[in-house]
Design an enzyme around this catalytic site. Structure first.
Site, PDB file in Angstrom:
ATOM      1  N   GLU A 121      -6.109  -7.236  -1.235  1.00 50.95           N
ATOM      2  CA  GLU A 121      -6.459  -7.175   0.194  1.00 50.95           C
ATOM      3  C   GLU A 121      -7.751  -6.406   0.363  1.00 50.95           C
ATOM      4  OE1 GLU A 121      -3.374  -5.787   3.050  1.00 50.95           O
ATOM      5  OE2 GLU A 121      -5.015  -4.675   4.015  1.00 50.95           O
ATOM      6  N   GLU A 154       0.823  -1.206   0.000  1.00 50.50           N
ATOM      7  CA  GLU A 154       0.000   0.000   0.000  1.00 50.50           C
ATOM      8  C   GLU A 154       0.858   1.256   0.000  1.00 50.50           C
ATOM      9  OE1 GLU A 154      -2.881  -0.136   3.194  1.00 50.50           O
ATOM     10  OE2 GLU A 154      -4.111  -1.575   2.102  1.00 50.50           O
TER      11      GLU A 154
HETATM   12  C1  IDC Z   1      -3.084  -4.078  10.251  1.00 51.53           C
HETATM   13  C2  IDC Z   1      -3.213  -5.256  11.176  1.00 51.53           C
HETATM   14  C3  IDC Z   1      -2.869  -4.845  12.578  1.00 51.53           C
HETATM   15  C4  IDC Z   1      -1.495  -4.199  12.567  1.00 51.53           C
HETATM   16  C5  IDC Z   1      -1.449  -3.049  11.570  1.00 51.53           C
HETATM   17  C6  IDC Z   1      -0.085  -2.410  11.450  1.00 51.53           C
HETATM   18  O1  IDC Z   1      -4.521  -5.796  11.080  1.00 51.53           O
HETATM   19  O2  IDC Z   1      -2.879  -5.958  13.449  1.00 51.53           O
HETATM   20  O3  IDC Z   1      -1.223  -3.680  13.856  1.00 51.53           O
HETATM   21  O4  IDC Z   1      -1.803  -3.536  10.301  1.00 51.53           O
HETATM   22  O5  IDC Z   1       0.811  -3.297  10.894  1.00 51.53           O
HETATM   23  C7  IDC Z   1      -4.130  -2.324   5.618  1.00 51.53           C
HETATM   24  C8  IDC Z   1      -2.778  -2.928   5.649  1.00 51.53           C
HETATM   25  C9  IDC Z   1      -2.674  -3.977   6.730  1.00 51.53           C
HETATM   26  C10 IDC Z   1      -3.456  -3.563   7.955  1.00 51.53           C
HETATM   27  C11 IDC Z   1      -4.931  -3.503   7.592  1.00 51.53           C
HETATM   28  C12 IDC Z   1      -5.862  -3.183   8.772  1.00 51.53           C
HETATM   29  O6  IDC Z   1      -2.389  -3.471   4.405  1.00 51.53           O
HETATM   30  O7  IDC Z   1      -1.312  -4.158   7.035  1.00 51.53           O
HETATM   31  O8  IDC Z   1      -3.277  -4.550   8.944  1.00 51.53           O
HETATM   32  N1  IDC Z   1      -5.093  -2.530   6.534  1.00 51.53           N
HETATM   33  O9  IDC Z   1      -5.542  -1.919   9.327  1.00 51.53           O
HETATM   34  N2  IDC Z   1      -4.581  -1.457   4.735  1.00 51.53           N
HETATM   35  C13 IDC Z   1      -5.818  -1.075   5.085  1.00 51.53           C
HETATM   36  C14 IDC Z   1      -6.170  -1.750   6.239  1.00 51.53           C
END
Ligand code: IDC
Length: 457
Positions: free
Chosen positions: A375, A283
Site C-alpha cells: 500500500e 499495518e
Molecule cells: C483510510 C481511508 C479513509 C478511512 C481511514 C480509516 O482512506 O477513508 O476513513 O482509512 O479507516 C493507511 C491505512 C488505510 C488508510 C490510509 C489513508 O492502511 O486504511 O485509509 N492509510 O489514511 N495507512 C496509511 C495511510
C-alpha cells in the site's frame, strides 16, 4: 474450460405490448448469462454468475433461474439479494448495481449446498425475459494469454525478490481497493475490466478491513466477498492480494483468532489458484516487532496447511514502515526474521508525508529483505491533502529500479485525494475515460499501464 452446456435459450426479445394497450414505445429487453461453477466440494459448491443486460437500461433488475430438482440450495450470496422458493432462485440487484445500462453486466456469486443432481441451473431470466448464455465448469487460470498471471504463473520468493514460474524476478504494479465494506459498488465487471485492460494492472489488492464495520461484523459474508474478487481478478489474469486490513487496534494479535479462521478458509478455498497472495496484517502499530513476529508465526502455518506454495506478506512495525515511523528501522527484522519460508515484508509510504529518510530505509533494506509495497499513497498519510508529484515519482522510480511490487491506495471514488476516481464515478458504468480520473488516478494509470516485459524462460 469445460463448457458443458451452451445456449440455454434464445433471446434479445422485444417485449411486446398486449393487444389492448395503446401503441407506445416498446422497451427492448434481453440478456446473456454466464454461469461458472468456480469450486465444488462434498455437498457444496460456489458459483459465479455474470448477467449482461442486452436491452434498454434497467433500474431494479431481477434474475431468475431454476435448479434441476429440490436438492440444490443457495446458502450465501453476494452482490444481490438472493432468495429461493422450491427449485426457483431469484437474485435482485442491490444499491450499487441495481441500474444496468445497455451492455452493462453485474457479477454475482453464491455458495450453495446440494444433494442429488449436480448444481447445474437452467432457464435464466432477467425481469422475466429468457437469457442466452452458457453454463460451464471451472475456468482454468488463463495461461499463455499474455496476462500477468498467464505469463508468470505461480509466484515464489527467491532471495530478496518476488519470482515467477521461470524463477526470474518480477515487479507487479497495481491498485488496492478501498475498504470493501464501504466501496463494494466500485468493484464490478466494468471496473475490473478497466483495471485489467486499460490500466494493464498486474494485481488487485483486496482490502478487507477487520474492524470499522468489516470482517468482524459478518465473517462469512466478507469471506465470500473476498473470494468473489479473487475470482474476478483471476478471470482477468490479475493477481489478487488478500489483505487482512487490520488498522485499529494496531496489535494484530487482537485479531489472531479471526485471522486464523479467515485464512484457514480462504487458503483452503483458493489453494489451487495461481493468482493469490496473502497479506496477513495491514499495518501493525503501537506494538513491538516481537509481537508482530509472534502473530505471523501463528497465522502462516494455518495458511501453509491449506495452501503450501503461496507467497505470504507480513506487515511491519510502525504502520508497515519497517519500524521507521516508531524510530526504529529494518535491523529489527533482519536480526529477528519471521521463521517461515516464501514470505515477504510489507513496506508502506505516503509520498507527501514520507520522503528521503523512508526512501533511504527502503533502499538499504531491499538488499537484505524481500519487500512488497502492498500500500502507498501519492498524498499525505491521512489519505488526503495535495498530491506530491515529485515525491511520488521519486518513489515509483525507486521501486521500478529495485523491482519492488506495489499497490496504490485506492482504486475507488472515495471523496479523498488518494482515490483514483472522482466522487460519483462508481454510481455509473464508465471507468475508462480520462474524465473520471483524479490527478492521482491519472498519474497512477500512466505509470501502471506501461509494458511489463516480464522475463520468461
Ligand atoms: C483510510 C481511508 C479513509 C478511512 C481511514 C480509516 O482512506 O477513508 O476513513 O482509512 O479507516 C493507511 C491505512 C488505510 C488508510 C490510509 C489513508 O492502511 O486504511 O485509509 N492509510 O489514511 N495507512 C496509511 C495511510
Amino acid at each position: 474450460m469445460k463448457r458443458i452446456l451452451a445456449l440455454l435459450a434464445t433471446c434479445a426479445t422485444v417485449l411486446g405490448l398486449t393487444a389492448l394497450s395503446a401503441p407506445q414505445a416498446a422497451a427492448a429487453a434481453g440478456c446473456t448469462v454466464d454461469y461458472t461453477l468456480t469450486n465444488q466440494w462434498q455437498g457444496g459448491f460456489q458459483a459465479a454468475v455474470k448477467v449482461t443486460n442486452l436491452g434498454d437500461p434497467v433500474t431494479g433488475w431481477r434474475l431468475g433461474f431454476t435448479w434441476p430438482d429440490g436438492g440444490q440450495k443457495v446458502v450465501q450470496g453476494w452482490n444481490a439479494t438472493w432468495s429461493q422458493s422450491g427449485s426457483a432462485v431469484t437474485a435482485t440487484g442491490v444499491d450499487w448495481n441495481r441500474t444496468l445500462a445497455t451492455g452493462a453486466a453485474a457479477d454475482l456469486g453464491f455458495t450453495g449446498s446440494f444433494t442429488g443432481a449436480n448444481p447445474t441451473p437452467a432457464a435464466f431470466t432477467l425481469n422475466g425475459v429468457a437469457c442466452t448464455g452458457s453454463v460451464g465448469g471451472e475456468d482454468p487460470p488463463p495461461t499463455g494469454d499474455g496476462t500477468p498471471v498467464g505469463v508468470n504463473g505461480q509466484l515464489h520468493v527467491c532471495g530478496v525478490n518476488l519470482c515467477n514460474q521461470y524463477d526470474r524476478p518480477v515487479q507487479l504494479r497495481g491498485m488496492s481497493t478501498h475498504g470493501i465494506q464501504w466501496f463494494a459498488q466500485c468493484y464490478n465487471a466494468a471496473s475490473l475490466d478497466a483495471l485489467a485492460k486499460d490500466w494493464k494492472s498486474d494485481l488487485l489488492r483486496v482490502a478487507m478491513y477487520v474492524q470499522e464495520d468489516g470482517y468482524e461484523t459478518d465473517p462469512a459474508g466478507f469471506t465470500s466477498r473476498v473470494n468473489g474478487l479473487v475470482d474476478m481478478a483471476e478471470a482477468r489474469g490479475m493477481y489478487a492480494l488478500i489483505d487482512f486490513h487490520t488498522l485499529t487496534p494496531g496489535d494484530p494479535n487482537y485479531n489472531l483468532d479471526r485471522a486464523k479462521t479467515f485464512f484457514a478458509s480462504v487458503a483452503a478455498r483458493n489453494a489451487g489458484k495461481k493468482n493469490v497472495i496473502y497479506e496477513i496484517a495491514n499495518e501493525p502499530n503501537g506494538v513491538s516487532w516481537a509481537a508482530v513476529k509472534s502473530y505471523a508465526e501463528q497465522v502462516i502455518p494455518v495458511i501453509r496447511a491449506a495452501d503450501p506454495d503461496a507467497v505470504v506478506i507480513v506487515g511491519t512495525r510502525g504502520w508497515s514502515s519497517l519500524g521507521v515511523s516508531d524510530g526504529s528501522d529494518e535491523n529489527e527484522v533482519v536480526a529477528s526474521p519471521v521463521n517461515a519460508a516464501n514470505i515477504m515484508y510489507a513496506f508502506h509510504f505516503y509520498a507527501a508525508s514520507h520522503k528521503d529518510a523512508y526512501r533511504a530505509t527502503l533502499s538499504r533494506a531491499a538488499s537484505r529483505l524481500p519487500l512488497f509495497v502492498t500500500e502507498f499513497g501519492t498524498v499525505s498519510a491521512t489519505g488526503g491533502g495535495t498530491l506530491d508529484r515529485a515525491s511520488t515519482t521519486a518513489w515509483l522510480d525507486l521501486l521500478d529500479q529495485l523491482k519492488i511490487s506495489y499497490a496504490n491506495w485506492t482504486y475507488s471514488d472515495a471523496p479523498e485525494t488518494s482515490a483514483a476516481f472522482r466522487p460519483g464515478t462508481c454510481d455509473g458504468g464508465d471507468y475508462s475515460s480520462s474524465g473520471v480520473l483524479t490527478e492521482s488516478g491519472a498519474l497512477l494509470k500512466s505509470r501502471i499501464s506501461t509494458p511489463d516485459s516480464f522475463p520468461t524462460g
